[in-house]
Design a protein around this motif. Structure first.
Motif, PDB file in Angstrom:
ATOM      1  N   LEU A   9      38.270  49.610  44.039  1.00  0.00           N
ATOM      2  CA  LEU A   9      38.903  48.853  45.113  1.00  0.00           C
ATOM      3  C   LEU A   9      38.367  49.278  46.477  1.00  0.00           C
ATOM      4  N   THR A  10      38.157  48.300  47.351  1.00  0.00           N
ATOM      5  CA  THR A  10      37.766  48.584  48.728  1.00  0.00           C
ATOM      6  C   THR A  10      38.942  48.286  49.649  1.00  0.00           C
ATOM      7  N   ALA A  11      38.829  48.709  50.896  1.00  0.00           N
ATOM      8  CA  ALA A  11      39.868  48.400  51.881  1.00  0.00           C
ATOM      9  C   ALA A  11      40.007  46.891  52.050  1.00  0.00           C
ATOM     10  N   ASN A  12      38.901  46.167  51.980  1.00  0.00           N
ATOM     11  CA  ASN A  12      38.950  44.715  52.122  1.00  0.00           C
ATOM     12  C   ASN A  12      39.679  44.062  50.946  1.00  0.00           C
ATOM     13  N   ASP A  13      39.512  44.638  49.743  1.00  0.00           N
ATOM     14  CA  ASP A  13      40.254  44.128  48.592  1.00  0.00           C
ATOM     15  C   ASP A  13      41.752  44.148  48.860  1.00  0.00           C
ATOM     16  N   MET A  14      42.219  45.249  49.415  1.00  0.00           N
ATOM     17  CA  MET A  14      43.651  45.387  49.696  1.00  0.00           C
ATOM     18  C   MET A  14      44.077  44.480  50.840  1.00  0.00           C
ATOM     19  N   ALA A  15      43.249  44.396  51.903  1.00  0.00           N
ATOM     20  CA  ALA A  15      43.603  43.612  53.089  1.00  0.00           C
ATOM     21  C   ALA A  15      43.631  42.114  52.807  1.00  0.00           C
ATOM     22  N   SER A  16      42.782  41.654  51.903  1.00  0.00           N
ATOM     23  CA  SER A  16      42.672  40.218  51.658  1.00  0.00           C
ATOM     24  C   SER A  16      43.560  39.732  50.524  1.00  0.00           C
ATOM     25  N   TRP A  17      44.248  40.637  49.872  1.00  0.00           N
ATOM     26  CA  TRP A  17      45.103  40.245  48.740  1.00  0.00           C
ATOM     27  C   TRP A  17      46.448  39.739  49.232  1.00  0.00           C
ATOM     28  N   SER A  18      46.997  38.761  48.554  1.00  0.00           N
ATOM     29  CA  SER A  18      48.378  38.333  48.779  1.00  0.00           C
ATOM     30  C   SER A  18      48.956  37.828  47.465  1.00  0.00           C
ATOM     31  N   ASP A  91      41.751  31.563  36.765  1.00  0.00           N
ATOM     32  CA  ASP A  91      40.991  31.346  37.994  1.00  0.00           C
ATOM     33  C   ASP A  91      39.506  31.627  37.794  1.00  0.00           C
ATOM     34  N   PHE A  92      39.166  32.272  36.670  1.00  0.00           N
ATOM     35  CA  PHE A  92      37.782  32.690  36.445  1.00  0.00           C
ATOM     36  C   PHE A  92      37.141  32.026  35.236  1.00  0.00           C
ATOM     37  N   LEU A 208      34.514  45.899  29.383  1.00  0.00           N
ATOM     38  CA  LEU A 208      33.326  46.134  30.212  1.00  0.00           C
ATOM     39  C   LEU A 208      32.097  45.476  29.593  1.00  0.00           C
ATOM     40  N   LYS A 209      32.321  44.413  28.846  1.00  0.00           N
ATOM     41  CA  LYS A 209      31.257  43.616  28.259  1.00  0.00           C
ATOM     42  C   LYS A 209      31.355  42.233  28.887  1.00  0.00           C
ATOM     43  N   SER A 210      30.229  41.673  29.326  1.00  0.00           N
ATOM     44  CA  SER A 210      30.254  40.414  30.071  1.00  0.00           C
ATOM     45  C   SER A 210      30.424  39.211  29.154  1.00  0.00           C
ATOM     46  N   GLY A 211      30.830  38.098  29.753  1.00  0.00           N
ATOM     47  CA  GLY A 211      30.893  36.845  29.018  1.00  0.00           C
ATOM     48  C   GLY A 211      32.209  36.543  28.344  1.00  0.00           C
ATOM     49  N   LEU A 212      33.234  37.388  28.566  1.00  0.00           N
ATOM     50  CA  LEU A 212      34.532  37.194  27.923  1.00  0.00           C
ATOM     51  C   LEU A 212      35.580  36.811  28.968  1.00  0.00           C
ATOM     52  N   PRO A 213      36.651  36.128  28.565  1.00  0.00           N
ATOM     53  CA  PRO A 213      37.715  35.826  29.532  1.00  0.00           C
ATOM     54  C   PRO A 213      38.334  37.077  30.140  1.00  0.00           C
ATOM     55  N   THR A 214      38.244  38.193  29.427  1.00  0.00           N
ATOM     56  CA  THR A 214      38.829  39.440  29.909  1.00  0.00           C
ATOM     57  C   THR A 214      37.771  40.435  30.392  1.00  0.00           C
ATOM     58  N   SER A 215      36.588  39.969  30.726  1.00  0.00           N
ATOM     59  CA  SER A 215      35.559  40.858  31.278  1.00  0.00           C
ATOM     60  C   SER A 215      35.906  41.232  32.712  1.00  0.00           C
ATOM     61  N   LEU A 216      35.629  42.480  33.087  1.00  0.00           N
ATOM     62  CA  LEU A 216      35.897  42.966  34.441  1.00  0.00           C
ATOM     63  C   LEU A 216      35.076  42.190  35.458  1.00  0.00           C
ATOM     64  N   LYS A 220      39.559  39.616  39.836  1.00  0.00           N
ATOM     65  CA  LYS A 220      40.105  39.069  38.588  1.00  0.00           C
ATOM     66  C   LYS A 220      41.331  39.858  38.154  1.00  0.00           C
ATOM     67  N   ARG A 221      42.304  39.152  37.567  1.00  0.00           N
ATOM     68  CA  ARG A 221      43.502  39.819  37.042  1.00  0.00           C
ATOM     69  C   ARG A 221      43.269  40.252  35.599  1.00  0.00           C
ATOM     70  N   PRO A 222      43.663  41.469  35.255  1.00  0.00           N
ATOM     71  CA  PRO A 222      43.560  41.894  33.857  1.00  0.00           C
ATOM     72  C   PRO A 222      44.600  41.176  33.011  1.00  0.00           C
ATOM     73  N   ARG A 223      44.355  41.121  31.711  1.00  0.00           N
ATOM     74  CA  ARG A 223      45.300  40.488  30.793  1.00  0.00           C
ATOM     75  C   ARG A 223      46.463  41.451  30.533  1.00  0.00           C
ATOM     76  N   THR A 224      47.384  41.460  31.467  1.00  0.00           N
ATOM     77  CA  THR A 224      48.489  42.402  31.397  1.00  0.00           C
ATOM     78  C   THR A 224      49.423  42.086  30.230  1.00  0.00           C
ATOM     79  N   THR A 225      50.137  43.102  29.780  1.00  0.00           N
ATOM     80  CA  THR A 225      51.145  42.916  28.728  1.00  0.00           C
ATOM     81  C   THR A 225      52.518  42.568  29.298  1.00  0.00           C
ATOM     82  N   LEU A 226      52.673  42.626  30.614  1.00  0.00           N
ATOM     83  CA  LEU A 226      53.984  42.427  31.242  1.00  0.00           C
ATOM     84  C   LEU A 226      54.404  40.962  31.130  1.00  0.00           C
ATOM     85  N   THR A 227      55.593  40.710  30.566  1.00  0.00           N
ATOM     86  CA  THR A 227      55.904  39.343  30.182  1.00  0.00           C
ATOM     87  C   THR A 227      57.400  39.041  30.202  1.00  0.00           C
TER      88      THR A 227
END
Length: 354
Positions: A9-18, A91-92, A208-216, A220-227
Protein backbone atom coordinates in the motif's frame (compact mmCIF):
# COMPACT_ATOMS: atom_id res chain seq x y z
CA UNK A 1 14.47 -10.12 5.71
CA UNK A 2 16.78 -7.51 7.24
CA UNK A 3 16.45 -5.30 4.13
CA UNK A 4 14.23 -2.41 3.05
CA UNK A 5 11.26 -3.31 0.84
CA UNK A 6 8.29 -1.47 -0.58
CA UNK A 7 4.93 -2.44 0.88
CA UNK A 8 1.71 -3.29 -0.94
CA UNK A 9 0.00 0.00 0.00
CA UNK A 10 1.10 3.55 -0.76
CA UNK A 11 -0.05 6.80 0.82
CA UNK A 12 -1.98 7.53 -2.37
CA UNK A 13 -3.79 4.19 -2.08
CA UNK A 14 -5.10 5.27 1.31
CA UNK A 15 -5.85 8.88 0.27
CA UNK A 16 -7.80 7.91 -2.85
CA UNK A 17 -9.88 5.15 -1.28
CA UNK A 18 -13.50 5.63 -0.25
CA UNK A 19 -16.24 3.25 0.81
CA UNK A 20 -18.86 2.31 -1.76
CA UNK A 21 -22.57 1.53 -1.65
CA UNK A 22 -23.59 -1.44 -3.78
CA UNK A 23 -26.81 -3.21 -4.58
CA UNK A 24 -26.75 -6.66 -2.94
CA UNK A 25 -27.20 -9.94 -4.73
CA UNK A 26 -30.57 -11.49 -3.89
CA UNK A 27 -32.31 -14.83 -4.32
CA UNK A 28 -35.95 -15.74 -3.72
CA UNK A 29 -36.56 -18.89 -1.70
CA UNK A 30 -39.90 -20.13 -0.29
CA UNK A 31 -41.28 -16.66 0.43
CA UNK A 32 -37.94 -15.25 1.54
CA UNK A 33 -35.59 -12.94 -0.34
CA UNK A 34 -32.04 -13.28 0.95
CA UNK A 35 -29.61 -10.40 0.34
CA UNK A 36 -25.85 -11.06 0.27
CA UNK A 37 -22.60 -9.42 -0.80
CA UNK A 38 -21.41 -9.68 -4.38
CA UNK A 39 -18.83 -12.16 -5.74
CA UNK A 40 -15.86 -10.20 -4.33
CA UNK A 41 -16.94 -12.06 -1.17
CA UNK A 42 -18.36 -15.51 -0.69
CA UNK A 43 -21.95 -14.30 -0.30
CA UNK A 44 -23.17 -15.87 -3.56
CA UNK A 45 -22.28 -19.32 -2.14
CA UNK A 46 -25.28 -19.04 0.19
CA UNK A 47 -27.54 -18.10 -2.71
CA UNK A 48 -26.17 -20.78 -5.01
CA UNK A 49 -26.71 -23.43 -2.35
CA UNK A 50 -30.32 -22.27 -1.91
CA UNK A 51 -30.84 -22.58 -5.68
CA UNK A 52 -29.63 -26.20 -5.59
CA UNK A 53 -31.63 -27.07 -2.47
CA UNK A 54 -34.84 -25.60 -3.87
CA UNK A 55 -35.35 -28.94 -5.61
CA UNK A 56 -35.32 -30.97 -2.36
CA UNK A 57 -38.10 -31.37 0.20
CA UNK A 58 -36.09 -30.16 3.19
CA UNK A 59 -39.24 -29.51 5.21
CA UNK A 60 -39.91 -33.26 5.25
CA UNK A 61 -36.44 -34.01 6.64
CA UNK A 62 -35.52 -34.09 10.32
CA UNK A 63 -33.54 -30.83 10.81
CA UNK A 64 -31.06 -32.77 12.94
CA UNK A 65 -31.16 -35.93 10.84
CA UNK A 66 -28.70 -37.56 8.45
CA UNK A 67 -30.73 -36.82 5.30
CA UNK A 68 -30.75 -33.09 6.06
CA UNK A 69 -27.05 -32.91 6.92
CA UNK A 70 -26.01 -34.98 3.89
CA UNK A 71 -28.15 -33.06 1.39
CA UNK A 72 -27.09 -29.63 2.63
CA UNK A 73 -23.40 -30.58 2.84
CA UNK A 74 -23.32 -32.00 -0.68
CA UNK A 75 -25.03 -28.90 -2.10
CA UNK A 76 -22.56 -26.64 -0.29
CA UNK A 77 -19.63 -28.57 -1.76
CA UNK A 78 -20.87 -27.77 -5.26
CA UNK A 79 -21.42 -24.07 -4.55
CA UNK A 80 -18.01 -23.68 -2.89
CA UNK A 81 -16.36 -25.40 -5.88
CA UNK A 82 -17.84 -22.70 -8.11
CA UNK A 83 -16.51 -20.07 -5.70
CA UNK A 84 -12.97 -21.26 -6.40
CA UNK A 85 -13.31 -20.89 -10.18
CA UNK A 86 -15.63 -17.94 -10.78
CA UNK A 87 -15.72 -15.50 -7.85
CA UNK A 88 -13.67 -12.32 -7.76
CA UNK A 89 -13.96 -8.53 -7.77
CA UNK A 90 -16.49 -7.76 -10.55
CA UNK A 91 -14.80 -4.38 -11.10
CA UNK A 92 -11.84 -6.27 -12.57
CA UNK A 93 -13.29 -9.31 -14.31
CA UNK A 94 -16.65 -10.62 -15.43
CA UNK A 95 -18.32 -12.95 -12.93
CA UNK A 96 -21.20 -15.03 -14.39
CA UNK A 97 -23.44 -14.56 -11.34
CA UNK A 98 -26.71 -14.60 -13.29
CA UNK A 99 -25.81 -17.97 -14.80
CA UNK A 100 -24.63 -19.41 -11.49
CA UNK A 101 -27.96 -18.47 -9.86
CA UNK A 102 -30.15 -19.55 -12.77
CA UNK A 103 -32.60 -22.44 -12.50
CA UNK A 104 -31.11 -23.96 -15.65
CA UNK A 105 -27.73 -24.21 -13.96
CA UNK A 106 -29.22 -25.36 -10.64
CA UNK A 107 -31.01 -28.26 -12.34
CA UNK A 108 -27.70 -29.64 -13.60
CA UNK A 109 -25.90 -29.08 -10.30
CA UNK A 110 -28.76 -30.71 -8.38
CA UNK A 111 -28.21 -33.96 -10.29
CA UNK A 112 -24.76 -34.24 -8.68
CA UNK A 113 -26.16 -34.54 -5.15
CA UNK A 114 -26.07 -38.31 -4.80
CA UNK A 115 -26.64 -40.86 -2.07
CA UNK A 116 -22.99 -40.91 -1.03
CA UNK A 117 -20.49 -38.23 0.00
CA UNK A 118 -18.45 -36.76 -2.84
CA UNK A 119 -14.66 -36.60 -2.56
CA UNK A 120 -14.17 -34.60 -5.78
CA UNK A 121 -14.01 -30.85 -6.27
CA UNK A 122 -16.67 -30.35 -8.96
CA UNK A 123 -17.12 -26.80 -10.25
CA UNK A 124 -19.59 -26.46 -13.09
CA UNK A 125 -18.74 -25.42 -16.63
CA UNK A 126 -20.09 -21.98 -17.53
CA UNK A 127 -20.23 -21.24 -21.29
CA UNK A 128 -17.55 -18.75 -22.24
CA UNK A 129 -15.52 -19.45 -19.08
CA UNK A 130 -14.06 -22.84 -20.02
CA UNK A 131 -10.47 -21.55 -20.15
CA UNK A 132 -10.84 -19.93 -16.72
CA UNK A 133 -12.21 -23.20 -15.34
CA UNK A 134 -9.30 -25.21 -16.73
CA UNK A 135 -6.64 -22.70 -15.60
CA UNK A 136 -8.05 -22.58 -12.05
CA UNK A 137 -8.35 -26.34 -11.72
CA UNK A 138 -4.80 -26.79 -13.01
CA UNK A 139 -3.51 -24.25 -10.49
CA UNK A 140 -5.45 -25.85 -7.63
CA UNK A 141 -4.02 -29.21 -8.61
CA UNK A 142 -0.52 -27.77 -8.37
CA UNK A 143 -0.83 -25.40 -5.40
CA UNK A 144 -3.69 -26.62 -3.19
CA UNK A 145 -2.81 -29.49 -0.91
CA UNK A 146 -4.89 -32.06 0.88
CA UNK A 147 -4.58 -32.48 4.63
CA UNK A 148 -5.66 -30.83 7.84
CA UNK A 149 -7.22 -27.39 7.37
CA UNK A 150 -5.94 -24.92 9.95
CA UNK A 151 -8.72 -22.36 10.12
CA UNK A 152 -7.59 -19.17 11.89
CA UNK A 153 -11.15 -18.31 12.81
CA UNK A 154 -11.57 -21.57 14.71
CA UNK A 155 -8.90 -20.25 17.09
CA UNK A 156 -11.29 -20.30 20.03
CA UNK A 157 -9.50 -23.53 20.95
CA UNK A 158 -6.24 -21.63 21.45
CA UNK A 159 -4.87 -18.84 23.64
CA UNK A 160 -4.72 -16.26 20.83
CA UNK A 161 -6.59 -12.96 21.18
CA UNK A 162 -8.46 -11.18 18.43
CA UNK A 163 -10.90 -12.54 15.89
CA UNK A 164 -13.77 -11.63 13.61
CA UNK A 165 -17.05 -10.49 15.19
CA UNK A 166 -20.64 -10.24 13.95
CA UNK A 167 -23.37 -7.75 14.87
CA UNK A 168 -27.08 -7.68 13.96
CA UNK A 169 -29.11 -4.58 14.88
CA UNK A 170 -32.71 -3.53 14.19
CA UNK A 171 -34.09 -0.23 15.47
CA UNK A 172 -37.68 0.77 16.32
CA UNK A 173 -38.23 2.14 12.82
CA UNK A 174 -37.20 -1.11 11.18
CA UNK A 175 -33.75 -0.07 9.97
CA UNK A 176 -31.63 -3.22 9.82
CA UNK A 177 -27.88 -3.74 9.92
CA UNK A 178 -25.93 -6.96 9.55
CA UNK A 179 -22.16 -6.52 9.69
CA UNK A 180 -19.13 -8.79 10.09
CA UNK A 181 -16.09 -6.61 10.96
CA UNK A 182 -12.67 -8.22 10.88
CA UNK A 183 -9.11 -6.99 11.13
CA UNK A 184 -5.77 -8.33 9.92
CA UNK A 185 -4.41 -10.82 12.42
CA UNK A 186 -0.64 -11.18 12.15
CA UNK A 187 -0.69 -14.46 14.06
CA UNK A 188 -2.67 -16.18 11.28
CA UNK A 189 -1.08 -14.52 8.24
CA UNK A 190 1.85 -16.05 6.34
CA UNK A 191 5.16 -14.23 5.99
CA UNK A 192 6.17 -13.72 2.35
CA UNK A 193 9.44 -15.63 1.77
CA UNK A 194 12.34 -13.26 1.07
CA UNK A 195 10.37 -10.14 1.97
CA UNK A 196 9.86 -10.56 5.69
CA UNK A 197 6.35 -9.11 6.03
CA UNK A 198 2.85 -10.61 6.18
CA UNK A 199 -0.06 -10.22 3.88
CA UNK A 200 -3.00 -9.52 6.15
CA UNK A 201 -5.84 -12.00 6.65
CA UNK A 202 -7.74 -10.75 3.59
CA UNK A 203 -4.85 -10.07 1.22
CA UNK A 204 -3.66 -13.66 1.63
CA UNK A 205 -6.86 -14.68 -0.18
CA UNK A 206 -5.40 -13.37 -3.44
CA UNK A 207 -3.55 -15.78 -5.69
CA UNK A 208 -0.12 -14.61 -6.87
CA UNK A 209 -0.74 -16.27 -10.22
CA UNK A 210 -2.05 -14.07 -13.04
CA UNK A 211 -5.16 -14.56 -15.13
CA UNK A 212 -7.59 -15.51 -12.35
CA UNK A 213 -10.55 -13.56 -10.90
CA UNK A 214 -8.71 -13.66 -7.57
CA UNK A 215 -5.25 -12.67 -8.85
CA UNK A 216 -3.56 -9.84 -6.94
CA UNK A 217 -3.90 -6.45 -8.69
CA UNK A 218 -3.76 -2.77 -7.63
CA UNK A 219 -7.06 -1.53 -6.22
CA UNK A 220 -8.65 -4.96 -6.35
CA UNK A 221 -10.70 -6.43 -3.49
CA UNK A 222 -9.72 -9.87 -2.22
CA UNK A 223 -12.34 -12.61 -2.14
CA UNK A 224 -13.12 -12.13 1.51
CA UNK A 225 -14.98 -14.71 3.60
CA UNK A 226 -16.94 -12.01 5.46
CA UNK A 227 -20.60 -12.51 4.64
CA UNK A 228 -23.42 -10.94 6.68
CA UNK A 229 -27.04 -11.69 5.73
CA UNK A 230 -30.35 -9.87 5.47
CA UNK A 231 -33.70 -11.52 4.84
CA UNK A 232 -36.98 -10.11 3.54
CA UNK A 233 -40.13 -12.18 4.07
CA UNK A 234 -42.84 -11.64 1.46
CA UNK A 235 -41.02 -8.44 0.53
CA UNK A 236 -40.82 -7.01 4.06
CA UNK A 237 -37.36 -6.49 5.67
CA UNK A 238 -37.51 -9.02 8.52
CA UNK A 239 -34.30 -10.77 9.50
CA UNK A 240 -30.61 -9.96 10.08
CA UNK A 241 -28.20 -12.81 10.85
CA UNK A 242 -24.61 -13.95 10.63
CA UNK A 243 -21.54 -15.34 12.36
CA UNK A 244 -17.75 -15.11 12.47
CA UNK A 245 -15.95 -18.17 11.15
CA UNK A 246 -14.03 -17.83 7.86
CA UNK A 247 -15.14 -20.43 5.33
CA UNK A 248 -17.63 -21.77 7.87
CA UNK A 249 -19.63 -18.51 8.00
CA UNK A 250 -21.80 -19.37 5.02
CA UNK A 251 -22.22 -22.97 6.16
CA UNK A 252 -23.41 -22.25 9.72
CA UNK A 253 -25.70 -19.48 8.52
CA UNK A 254 -27.24 -21.76 5.92
CA UNK A 255 -28.11 -24.48 8.46
CA UNK A 256 -29.67 -21.85 10.73
CA UNK A 257 -31.72 -20.28 7.95
CA UNK A 258 -32.98 -23.56 6.48
CA UNK A 259 -34.12 -24.80 9.87
CA UNK A 260 -35.79 -21.48 10.57
CA UNK A 261 -37.49 -21.27 7.17
CA UNK A 262 -38.59 -24.89 6.79
CA UNK A 263 -39.12 -26.24 10.30
CA UNK A 264 -40.78 -23.28 12.01
CA UNK A 265 -38.27 -23.20 14.83
CA UNK A 266 -37.96 -19.89 16.66
CA UNK A 267 -34.69 -17.97 16.37
CA UNK A 268 -33.08 -19.44 19.47
CA UNK A 269 -34.19 -23.00 18.76
CA UNK A 270 -32.82 -22.78 15.21
CA UNK A 271 -29.47 -21.50 16.49
CA UNK A 272 -29.32 -24.19 19.18
CA UNK A 273 -29.68 -27.10 16.73
CA UNK A 274 -26.46 -29.15 16.34
CA UNK A 275 -24.17 -27.73 13.66
CA UNK A 276 -21.83 -29.10 11.00
CA UNK A 277 -19.48 -27.90 8.26
CA UNK A 278 -17.13 -29.26 5.62
CA UNK A 279 -13.53 -28.46 4.65
CA UNK A 280 -13.97 -30.34 1.36
CA UNK A 281 -12.92 -27.31 -0.75
CA UNK A 282 -9.63 -25.33 -0.58
CA UNK A 283 -9.43 -23.06 2.45
CA UNK A 284 -9.40 -19.32 1.83
CA UNK A 285 -6.50 -19.14 4.27
CA UNK A 286 -2.89 -20.16 3.82
CA UNK A 287 -1.75 -22.88 3.16
CA UNK A 288 -5.02 -23.46 1.20
CA UNK A 289 -5.39 -27.08 2.21
CA UNK A 290 -8.58 -29.11 1.78
CA UNK A 291 -9.95 -32.30 3.29
CA UNK A 292 -11.95 -34.11 0.58
CA UNK A 293 -15.16 -35.62 1.90
CA UNK A 294 -14.66 -34.11 5.37
CA UNK A 295 -17.54 -33.27 7.67
CA UNK A 296 -17.14 -31.83 11.16
CA UNK A 297 -20.22 -32.51 13.27
CA UNK A 298 -21.20 -31.79 16.86
CA UNK A 299 -21.55 -34.89 19.03
CA UNK A 300 -25.11 -33.97 20.02
CA UNK A 301 -26.40 -35.16 16.63
CA UNK A 302 -26.34 -38.54 18.37
CA UNK A 303 -24.73 -41.86 17.53
CA UNK A 304 -27.45 -43.00 15.09
CA UNK A 305 -27.12 -39.89 12.91
CA UNK A 306 -23.32 -40.02 13.00
CA UNK A 307 -23.35 -43.68 12.00
CA UNK A 308 -25.73 -42.95 9.12
CA UNK A 309 -23.47 -40.17 7.84
CA UNK A 310 -20.44 -42.46 8.07
CA UNK A 311 -22.28 -45.10 6.03
CA UNK A 312 -22.82 -42.50 3.33
CA UNK A 313 -19.05 -42.07 3.12
CA UNK A 314 -18.53 -38.80 4.97
CA UNK A 315 -15.13 -38.49 6.60
CA UNK A 316 -16.35 -37.48 10.04
CA UNK A 317 -14.64 -35.43 12.71
CA UNK A 318 -16.83 -35.37 15.81
CA UNK A 319 -16.53 -32.17 17.83
CA UNK A 320 -17.68 -31.75 21.40
CA UNK A 321 -21.24 -30.62 21.96
CA UNK A 322 -21.85 -26.86 21.77
CA UNK A 323 -18.49 -26.00 20.15
CA UNK A 324 -19.29 -25.25 16.47
CA UNK A 325 -20.66 -21.91 15.26
CA UNK A 326 -21.19 -18.43 16.73
CA UNK A 327 -24.50 -17.37 15.22
CA UNK A 328 -26.62 -14.37 16.13
CA UNK A 329 -29.92 -13.19 14.63
CA UNK A 330 -32.47 -10.39 15.02
CA UNK A 331 -36.01 -10.14 13.65
CA UNK A 332 -38.71 -7.48 13.37
CA UNK A 333 -42.28 -8.73 12.92
CA UNK A 334 -44.88 -6.93 10.82
CA UNK A 335 -46.47 -5.51 13.98
CA UNK A 336 -43.11 -4.11 15.16
CA UNK A 337 -42.37 -6.83 17.73
CA UNK A 338 -38.59 -7.32 18.00
CA UNK A 339 -36.89 -10.66 18.59
CA UNK A 340 -33.22 -11.61 18.96
CA UNK A 341 -31.18 -14.73 19.65
CA UNK A 342 -27.53 -15.57 20.24
CA UNK A 343 -25.62 -18.80 20.41
CA UNK A 344 -24.71 -20.13 23.86
CA UNK A 345 -21.63 -21.78 22.33
CA UNK A 346 -18.33 -20.56 23.83
CA UNK A 347 -20.21 -17.98 25.96
CA UNK A 348 -19.26 -15.15 23.57
CA UNK A 349 -22.55 -13.87 22.14
CA UNK A 350 -25.44 -11.82 23.53
CA UNK A 351 -28.99 -10.93 22.51
CA UNK A 352 -30.13 -7.57 23.94
CA UNK A 353 -33.31 -5.54 23.55
CA UNK A 354 -34.48 -2.21 24.94
Amino acid sequence: SGSRHKGLLTANDMASWSATIEAPLTYDYHGWTIAKTGPWGQGPVFLQTLSILKGFDLAAMDPAGADFVHTVAEAMKLAFADREVYYGDPDFSEVPVAHLLSETYAVERRKLVGADASFDLRPGIVPGFEAQHDLTMKMLGEDSRTGTVYEPTMAHLSEKRGDTVHIDVIDRDGNMVSVTPSGGWLQSSPTVPGLGFCLNSRAQMFWLKSGLPTSLAPGKRPRTTLTPSLGLYEGRPTLAFGTPGGDQQEQWQLSFFLRYAHHRLNLQAAIDQPLFHTSHFPSSFYPRTREPGSLMVEANFGTDVLAALARRGHKLTVAEEWTIGRLTAARRDADGLMRAAATPRLMQAYAVGR
